[in-house]
Write a protein that holds these residues in place. Structure first.
Motif, PDB file in Angstrom:
ATOM      1  N   ALA A 104       0.842  -1.200   0.000  1.00  0.00           N
ATOM      2  CA  ALA A 104       0.000   0.000   0.000  1.00  0.00           C
ATOM      3  C   ALA A 104       0.878   1.251   0.000  1.00  0.00           C
ATOM      4  O   ALA A 104       1.901   1.301   0.684  1.00  0.00           O
ATOM      5  N   HIS A 105       0.485   2.273  -0.785  1.00  0.00           N
ATOM      6  CA  HIS A 105       1.246   3.523  -0.850  1.00  0.00           C
ATOM      7  C   HIS A 105       0.309   4.711  -0.667  1.00  0.00           C
ATOM      8  O   HIS A 105      -0.731   4.787  -1.319  1.00  0.00           O
ATOM      9  N   PRO A 106       0.691   5.670   0.179  1.00  0.00           N
ATOM     10  CA  PRO A 106      -0.080   6.913   0.286  1.00  0.00           C
ATOM     11  C   PRO A 106       0.372   7.907  -0.788  1.00  0.00           C
ATOM     12  O   PRO A 106       1.501   8.385  -0.758  1.00  0.00           O
ATOM     13  N   HIS A 127       3.886  12.387  -5.149  1.00  0.00           N
ATOM     14  CA  HIS A 127       4.779  11.313  -4.706  1.00  0.00           C
ATOM     15  C   HIS A 127       4.120  10.418  -3.684  1.00  0.00           C
ATOM     16  O   HIS A 127       3.068  10.741  -3.134  1.00  0.00           O
ATOM     17  N   CYS A 128       4.780   9.292  -3.431  1.00  0.00           N
ATOM     18  CA  CYS A 128       4.398   8.434  -2.319  1.00  0.00           C
ATOM     19  C   CYS A 128       4.856   9.115  -1.035  1.00  0.00           C
ATOM     20  O   CYS A 128       5.986   9.592  -0.950  1.00  0.00           O
ATOM     21  N   HIS A 129       3.977   9.168  -0.016  1.00  0.00           N
ATOM     22  CA  HIS A 129       4.369   9.827   1.229  1.00  0.00           C
ATOM     23  C   HIS A 129       4.987   8.874   2.244  1.00  0.00           C
ATOM     24  O   HIS A 129       5.232   9.246   3.388  1.00  0.00           O
ATOM     25  N   ASN A 130       5.233   7.625   1.849  1.00  0.00           N
ATOM     26  CA  ASN A 130       6.187   6.810   2.599  1.00  0.00           C
ATOM     27  C   ASN A 130       7.532   7.465   2.305  1.00  0.00           C
ATOM     28  O   ASN A 130       8.001   7.470   1.160  1.00  0.00           O
ATOM     29  N   LEU A 131       8.142   8.085   3.329  1.00  0.00           N
ATOM     30  CA  LEU A 131       9.293   8.959   3.063  1.00  0.00           C
ATOM     31  C   LEU A 131      10.491   8.190   2.516  1.00  0.00           C
ATOM     32  O   LEU A 131      11.313   8.750   1.789  1.00  0.00           O
ATOM     33  N   VAL A 132      10.583   6.905   2.850  1.00  0.00           N
ATOM     34  CA  VAL A 132      11.672   6.094   2.310  1.00  0.00           C
ATOM     35  C   VAL A 132      11.446   5.872   0.807  1.00  0.00           C
ATOM     36  O   VAL A 132      12.358   6.014  -0.004  1.00  0.00           O
ATOM     37  N   HIS A 133      10.207   5.561   0.438  1.00  0.00           N
ATOM     38  CA  HIS A 133       9.895   5.384  -0.986  1.00  0.00           C
ATOM     39  C   HIS A 133      10.095   6.688  -1.750  1.00  0.00           C
ATOM     40  O   HIS A 133      10.632   6.703  -2.859  1.00  0.00           O
ATOM     41  N   GLU A 134       9.650   7.794  -1.152  1.00  0.00           N
ATOM     42  CA  GLU A 134       9.800   9.104  -1.801  1.00  0.00           C
ATOM     43  C   GLU A 134      11.276   9.395  -2.075  1.00  0.00           C
ATOM     44  O   GLU A 134      11.658   9.754  -3.191  1.00  0.00           O
ATOM     45  N   GLY A 188      12.806   7.674  -4.939  1.00  0.00           N
ATOM     46  CA  GLY A 188      12.435   8.056  -6.302  1.00  0.00           C
ATOM     47  C   GLY A 188      11.002   7.802  -6.697  1.00  0.00           C
ATOM     48  O   GLY A 188      10.654   7.902  -7.877  1.00  0.00           O
ATOM     49  N   MET A 189      10.125   7.497  -5.722  1.00  0.00           N
ATOM     50  CA  MET A 189       8.716   7.277  -6.052  1.00  0.00           C
ATOM     51  C   MET A 189       8.006   8.631  -6.077  1.00  0.00           C
ATOM     52  O   MET A 189       7.187   8.954  -5.212  1.00  0.00           O
ATOM     53  N   MET A 190       8.371   9.418  -7.090  1.00  0.00           N
ATOM     54  CA  MET A 190       7.928  10.811  -7.147  1.00  0.00           C
ATOM     55  C   MET A 190       7.938  11.274  -8.593  1.00  0.00           C
ATOM     56  O   MET A 190       8.709  10.777  -9.411  1.00  0.00           O
TER      57      MET A 190
HETATM   58 CU   LIG Z   1       5.274   4.050  -1.279  1.00  0.00          CU
END
Ligand SMILES: [Cu+2]
Length: 556
Positions: free
Chosen positions: A391-393, A449-456, A459-461
């Motif tokens: 799941a991604h916010p 972007h994804c607000h999972n800060l690690v994903h952000e 590069g999930m942005m």
């Molecule tokens: Cu994410």
């Protein structure tokens, strides 16, 4: 060694003992129209005798709560007293892109960033935090975050608790992990909780209706909020506004970056206590915090129910709020039929909470690539499809949105207000609608972007620009902008560049995907062969040495 031993024992008792021994810190309130925020390194004892290195705004951890009002003009002077670069993003505020504090708007050490904007938001709880490229999780983990409370006339008129620190409380949820010296580890999931920077917090409350403005300020953990006695509470606001109607429930799922305002009825709780919990045992494996397995994602708080904060009922205040209205706020979401287009974003990749190859539309963030071009005042539907395993916010800057549907179903009652973060689970597709009004972007794009800060940070942005809707060819005065003709075309596009030689072009479709690019020989009249493009609407970017021109054209 003795200190370290005691410290580890304290952490290990976090889940089981649920001893809430420290009064909840309430961040100081700043009011007025001109604020100053000083970012600086500091240290703080979250546990007695253990110094943890921190960063703070105007203090040792987190920052003051800024009170602003719809329609007001606000100035904020942001002083970077950190060793390195940062940016500060005003999450949830609809403001110009050069004031938005994304990764392009760097504040160098020992410099001040002067921010100014007009507040164009509904009453809501927003927040601010750094947004530097690849370093957001690190700076937020160390303590850089604060709340913004937006007021407006509609909210003023409602009988709601709103005395800050008395019956209206900020609640910033963060899980943290410490190394053997008591310093924070920059990781996805922590194994103990801080609320407003307080470990093991209790909050003395009047025994009446109280309001909690809860922010998930955690890097990756998602909370399944409820109370220890399973009592109902009332959700009154989502990220960007009050809800149309108050919604009674006994659970609230809160993803990273999301805010929820709830009313808790403590009128029968004088001399009683109730604990705000996260019912993590009810979370599925694919929601961060719901799985006990995974690289960089292990934590004793995973997949268990744990206490967050204890509320103690004391005497009532002099004018207690004892009931709240059912109807809260007027909303007229844009109709799907009014949308200029639907923009699809796939949440792609595979991985775990703290690592993976997650991206958006299989593209990693690139500071130099504009992923999407939006026309000013266009209403658009964004379709966010999660085809990954987690799941991604999903968060978008600039404009709040209304949820249209979740897997084809109408939004739940608590998702009927304005939002700026939406949790999308694996195999889910969420459609939201918004209007890109008031601001074109100029030099600075907005982010999504994804607000999972690690994903952000990984590069999930993506980023988008907002430009004036191109006028028809006949309306373009000569010499101000090169002529592009014929439009529509089936083969070639000609342009006249007498005054300003065009040196390159880029054609992309309305989702931002590049369709054709090339360079232009410097001659008086030139053409670009577009016969190989599929029929449809495209954006053409013509570049001269100093300028970039945007056009919309139809290939048919
Ligand atoms: Cu994410």
């Amino acid at each position: 060694m003795k200190i370290i031993y005691v410290f580890l024992v304290l952490l290990a008792s976090e889940v089981s003992a649920q001893n809430f021994i420290n009064p909840l810190a309430i961040p100081p309130a700043l009011t007025g129209n001109h604020f100053q925020l000083n970012l600086a390194p500091s240290s703080k004892q979250f546990y007695p005798g253990i110094n943890t290195n921190t960063l703070g705004f105007n203090g040792d951890y987190l920052g003051p709560t800024l009170f602003i009002r719809d329609g007001d003009s606000v100035k904020i002077d942001v002083v970077n007293g950190l060793v390195g670069e940062t940016t500060v993003h005003w999450h949830g505020l609809h403001i110009p892109s050069n004031m938005d504090g994304g990764p392009h708007t760097i504040i160098h050490p020992n410099t001040t960033w002067n921010v100014g904007f007009k507040v164009r938001n509904r009453a809501s709880t927003c927040w601010y935090h750094p947004h530097p490229h690849m370093e957001t999780a690190g700076q937020v983990t160390l303590g850089l975050a604060g709340l913004i409370i937006v007021n407006d006339e509609e909210e003023d008129a409602l009988n709601l608790p709103r005395t800050y620190g008395l019956d209206d409380f900020p609640v910033v949820l963060q899980d943290r992990k410490y190394d053997a010296n008591g310093n924070f580890l920059i990781e996805a999931l922590g194994d103990s909780m801080l609320v407003n920077g307080t470990a093991k917090p209790f909050l003395d409350c009047p025994s009446q209706m109280i309001r909690l403005r809860i922010l998930n300020g955690s890097n990756a953990r998602i909370y399944n909020l409820g109370f220890s006695d399973n009592r109902s509470f009332t959700i009154i606001a989502s990220d960007g506004s009050l809800l149309p109607e108050a919604y009674s429930t006994n659970r609230a799922l809160l993803a990273n970056g999301e805010r929820v305002e709830i009313i808790v009825d403590l009128s029968n709780d004088k001399d009683n206590s109730v604990v705000l919990m996260s019912y993590g045992s009810e979370l599925p494996n694919n929601i961060p915090g719901g799985s006990t397995v995974g690289m960089n994602g292990n934590s004793i708080l995973n997949k268990v129910d744990f206490g967050i904060m204890q509320l103690n009922g004391l005497s009532q205040t002099t004018n207690p709020v004892l009931s709240i209205p059912t109807t809260l706020s007027a909303h007229t979401p844009w109709s799907a039929a009014s949308a200029a287009l639907t923009r699809r974003k796939e949440l792609t990749g595979q991985g775990s909470v703290g690592m993976g190859n997650f991206s958006i539309n299989n593209q990693l963030f690139n500071m130099n690539v504009i992923n999407d071009t939006v026309f000013l005042d266009d209403i658009e539907i964004w379709e966010i499809a999660n085809i990954s395993n987690l799941a991604h916010p999903f968060h978008i800057h600039d404009v709040p949105f209304y949820v249209l549907s979740r897997n084809g179903n109408a939004p739940a009652p608590h998702e009927k207000g304005l939002k700026d973060v939406i949790l999308v689970r694996p195999n889910e597709t969420v459609r939201f609608i918004t209007k890109f009004e008031n601001y074109t972007t100029g030099e600075t794009p907005y982010m999504y972007h994804c607000h999972n800060l690690v994903h952000e940070d990984d590069g999930m942005m993506g980023q988008f620009i907002v430009i004036e809707k191109p006028v028809s060819v006949s309306e373009i005065p000569l010499a101000k902008k090169p002529l592009l003709y014929p439009n529509p075309t089936n083969k070639k596009l000609y342009f006249n560049n007498e005054d300003e030689p065009i040196i390159s072009f880029l054609i992309f479709d309305l989702t931002g995907k590049t369709a054709l690019e090339g360079t232009i020989k410097m001659e008086k009249n030139n053409s670009i062969d577009v016969s190989l493009l599929e029929n449809g609407l495209y954006i053409m970017k013509l570049k001269s040495a100093n300028k970039t021109y945007h056009y919309k054209f139809l290939k048919e």
